[in-house]
Design a protein around this motif. Sequence first.
Motif, PDB file in Angstrom:
ATOM      1  N   GLU A   7      -8.992   0.471  14.394  1.00 54.38           N
ATOM      2  CA  GLU A   7      -8.310   1.093  15.434  1.00 54.38           C
ATOM      3  C   GLU A   7      -7.029   1.607  15.078  1.00 54.38           C
ATOM      4  N   ARG A   8      -6.597   2.611  16.129  1.00 49.00           N
ATOM      5  CA  ARG A   8      -5.406   3.221  16.073  1.00 49.00           C
ATOM      6  C   ARG A   8      -4.114   2.238  16.210  1.00 49.00           C
ATOM      7  N   ARG A   9      -4.359   1.298  16.916  1.00 53.46           N
ATOM      8  CA  ARG A   9      -3.403   0.226  17.232  1.00 53.46           C
ATOM      9  C   ARG A   9      -3.314  -0.485  15.979  1.00 53.46           C
ATOM     10  N   LEU A  10      -2.029  -0.719  15.397  1.00 54.57           N
ATOM     11  CA  LEU A  10      -1.846  -1.534  14.172  1.00 54.57           C
ATOM     12  C   LEU A  10      -1.456  -2.838  14.323  1.00 54.57           C
ATOM     13  N   CYS A  11      -0.311  -3.182  15.129  1.00 58.45           N
ATOM     14  CA  CYS A  11       0.034  -4.457  15.234  1.00 58.45           C
ATOM     15  C   CYS A  11       0.886  -4.534  16.358  1.00 58.45           C
ATOM     16  N   LEU A  12       1.439  -5.794  16.565  1.00 62.65           N
ATOM     17  CA  LEU A  12       2.520  -6.082  17.523  1.00 62.65           C
ATOM     18  C   LEU A  12       4.018  -6.004  16.693  1.00 62.65           C
ATOM     19  N   TRP A  13       5.032  -5.428  17.395  1.00 58.61           N
ATOM     20  CA  TRP A  13       6.131  -5.195  16.704  1.00 58.61           C
ATOM     21  C   TRP A  13       6.823  -6.536  16.017  1.00 58.61           C
ATOM     22  N   ARG A  39      10.214  -3.503   8.267  1.00 60.32           N
ATOM     23  CA  ARG A  39      11.220  -3.476   9.421  1.00 60.32           C
ATOM     24  C   ARG A  39      12.383  -4.214   9.234  1.00 60.32           C
ATOM     25  N   ALA A  40      13.413  -3.255   9.616  1.00 58.45           N
ATOM     26  CA  ALA A  40      14.687  -3.795   9.533  1.00 58.45           C
ATOM     27  C   ALA A  40      15.472  -3.554  11.039  1.00 58.45           C
ATOM     28  N   GLY A  41      15.777  -4.787  11.561  1.00 55.82           N
ATOM     29  CA  GLY A  41      16.454  -4.569  13.019  1.00 55.82           C
ATOM     30  C   GLY A  41      15.450  -4.176  13.802  1.00 55.82           C
ATOM     31  N   GLY A  42      15.739  -2.919  14.351  1.00 57.07           N
ATOM     32  CA  GLY A  42      14.992  -2.437  15.584  1.00 57.07           C
ATOM     33  C   GLY A  42      14.471  -1.100  14.825  1.00 57.07           C
ATOM     34  N   ARG A  43      14.520  -0.860  13.506  1.00 57.81           N
ATOM     35  CA  ARG A  43      13.800   0.092  12.879  1.00 57.81           C
ATOM     36  C   ARG A  43      12.426  -0.226  11.985  1.00 57.81           C
ATOM     37  N   VAL A  44      11.504   0.495  12.294  1.00 51.36           N
ATOM     38  CA  VAL A  44      10.154   0.386  11.672  1.00 51.36           C
ATOM     39  C   VAL A  44       9.714   1.536  10.647  1.00 51.36           C
ATOM     40  N   ALA A  45       9.144   1.365   9.640  1.00 52.50           N
ATOM     41  CA  ALA A  45       8.695   2.503   9.020  1.00 52.50           C
ATOM     42  C   ALA A  45       7.311   2.222   8.455  1.00 52.50           C
ATOM     43  N   ALA A  46       6.383   3.186   8.261  1.00 51.54           N
ATOM     44  CA  ALA A  46       5.046   2.727   7.742  1.00 51.54           C
ATOM     45  C   ALA A  46       4.758   3.796   6.776  1.00 51.54           C
ATOM     46  N   PHE A  47       4.069   3.042   5.599  1.00 53.27           N
ATOM     47  CA  PHE A  47       3.853   3.972   4.317  1.00 53.27           C
ATOM     48  C   PHE A  47       2.125   3.613   3.823  1.00 53.27           C
ATOM     49  N   PHE A  48       1.768   4.589   2.963  1.00 53.23           N
ATOM     50  CA  PHE A  48       0.651   4.217   2.334  1.00 53.23           C
ATOM     51  C   PHE A  48       1.042   3.164   1.424  1.00 53.23           C
ATOM     52  N   ASN A  49       0.088   2.286   1.125  1.00 49.39           N
ATOM     53  CA  ASN A  49       0.469   0.987   0.284  1.00 49.39           C
ATOM     54  C   ASN A  49      -0.006   1.483  -1.363  1.00 49.39           C
ATOM     55  N   VAL A  50       0.671   2.394  -1.579  1.00 54.54           N
ATOM     56  CA  VAL A  50       0.512   2.804  -2.835  1.00 54.54           C
ATOM     57  C   VAL A  50       1.624   3.240  -3.636  1.00 54.54           C
ATOM     58  N   CYS A  51       1.869   2.934  -4.871  1.00 55.30           N
ATOM     59  CA  CYS A  51       3.019   3.315  -5.566  1.00 55.30           C
ATOM     60  C   CYS A  51       2.780   4.669  -6.204  1.00 55.30           C
ATOM     61  N   PRO A  52       3.738   5.727  -5.959  1.00 52.10           N
ATOM     62  CA  PRO A  52       3.321   7.101  -6.417  1.00 52.10           C
ATOM     63  C   PRO A  52       3.575   7.233  -8.046  1.00 52.10           C
ATOM     64  N   HIS A  53       4.383   6.157  -8.608  1.00 55.90           N
ATOM     65  CA  HIS A  53       4.260   6.181  -9.990  1.00 55.90           C
ATOM     66  C   HIS A  53       3.015   5.841 -10.556  1.00 55.90           C
ATOM     67  N   ALA A  54       2.519   4.644 -10.373  1.00 55.32           N
ATOM     68  CA  ALA A  54       1.185   4.035 -11.109  1.00 55.32           C
ATOM     69  C   ALA A  54       0.092   4.397 -10.335  1.00 55.32           C
ATOM     70  N   GLY A  55       0.004   4.651  -8.912  1.00 56.78           N
ATOM     71  CA  GLY A  55      -1.136   4.720  -8.084  1.00 56.78           C
ATOM     72  C   GLY A  55      -1.770   3.264  -7.788  1.00 56.78           C
ATOM     73  N   ARG A 105       5.662   3.795  18.823  1.00 61.30           N
ATOM     74  CA  ARG A 105       5.794   2.412  19.369  1.00 61.30           C
ATOM     75  C   ARG A 105       5.335   2.503  20.840  1.00 61.30           C
ATOM     76  N   ARG A 106       4.521   1.753  21.528  1.00 61.62           N
ATOM     77  CA  ARG A 106       4.262   1.673  22.772  1.00 61.62           C
ATOM     78  C   ARG A 106       4.522   0.348  23.346  1.00 61.62           C
ATOM     79  N   GLY A 107       5.748  -0.082  23.852  1.00 62.76           N
ATOM     80  CA  GLY A 107       6.107  -1.261  24.398  1.00 62.76           C
ATOM     81  C   GLY A 107       6.218  -2.058  23.194  1.00 62.76           C
ATOM     82  N   ASP A 108       5.557  -3.220  23.028  1.00 65.91           N
ATOM     83  CA  ASP A 108       5.709  -4.337  21.967  1.00 65.91           C
ATOM     84  C   ASP A 108       4.452  -3.599  20.786  1.00 65.91           C
ATOM     85  N   GLU A 109       3.816  -2.749  20.931  1.00 65.16           N
ATOM     86  CA  GLU A 109       2.745  -2.469  20.028  1.00 65.16           C
ATOM     87  C   GLU A 109       3.179  -1.348  19.155  1.00 65.16           C
TER      88      GLU A 109
END
Length: 118
Positions: A7-13, A39-55, A105-109
Amino acid sequence: MVHQTDERRLCLWHEIPDGGALALDALTALGGADILLTRAGGRVAAFFNVCPHAGRRLDWAPGEFLLQDGVLTCAAHGASFAALTGACRGGPCRGEALKPVAIERRGDELWLATGDAD
């Protein structure tokens, strides 16, 4: 912790540990791609789980990341990245960065961003 979702819903904060990361595997909405959320405090980031160096995946075991003091290190060759921006911080990734995934972010999601108002 590794989550699987189609789904497009990923997880809870709060499922992302503060100062840590969460792996989400095989997202159908992203063509079966694996991502990671940091996550660091109130900030969240998302990335593809791939190292650009080695793939390769960045986690050393499913859902287990080398992440300390805001720096995410690839277990394969030691490339290191800023956990919230994905910018290369050192090692063999010079001039490269993690590929971001747009989220909202939509509420806690957390959801994959689509640009639509739904």
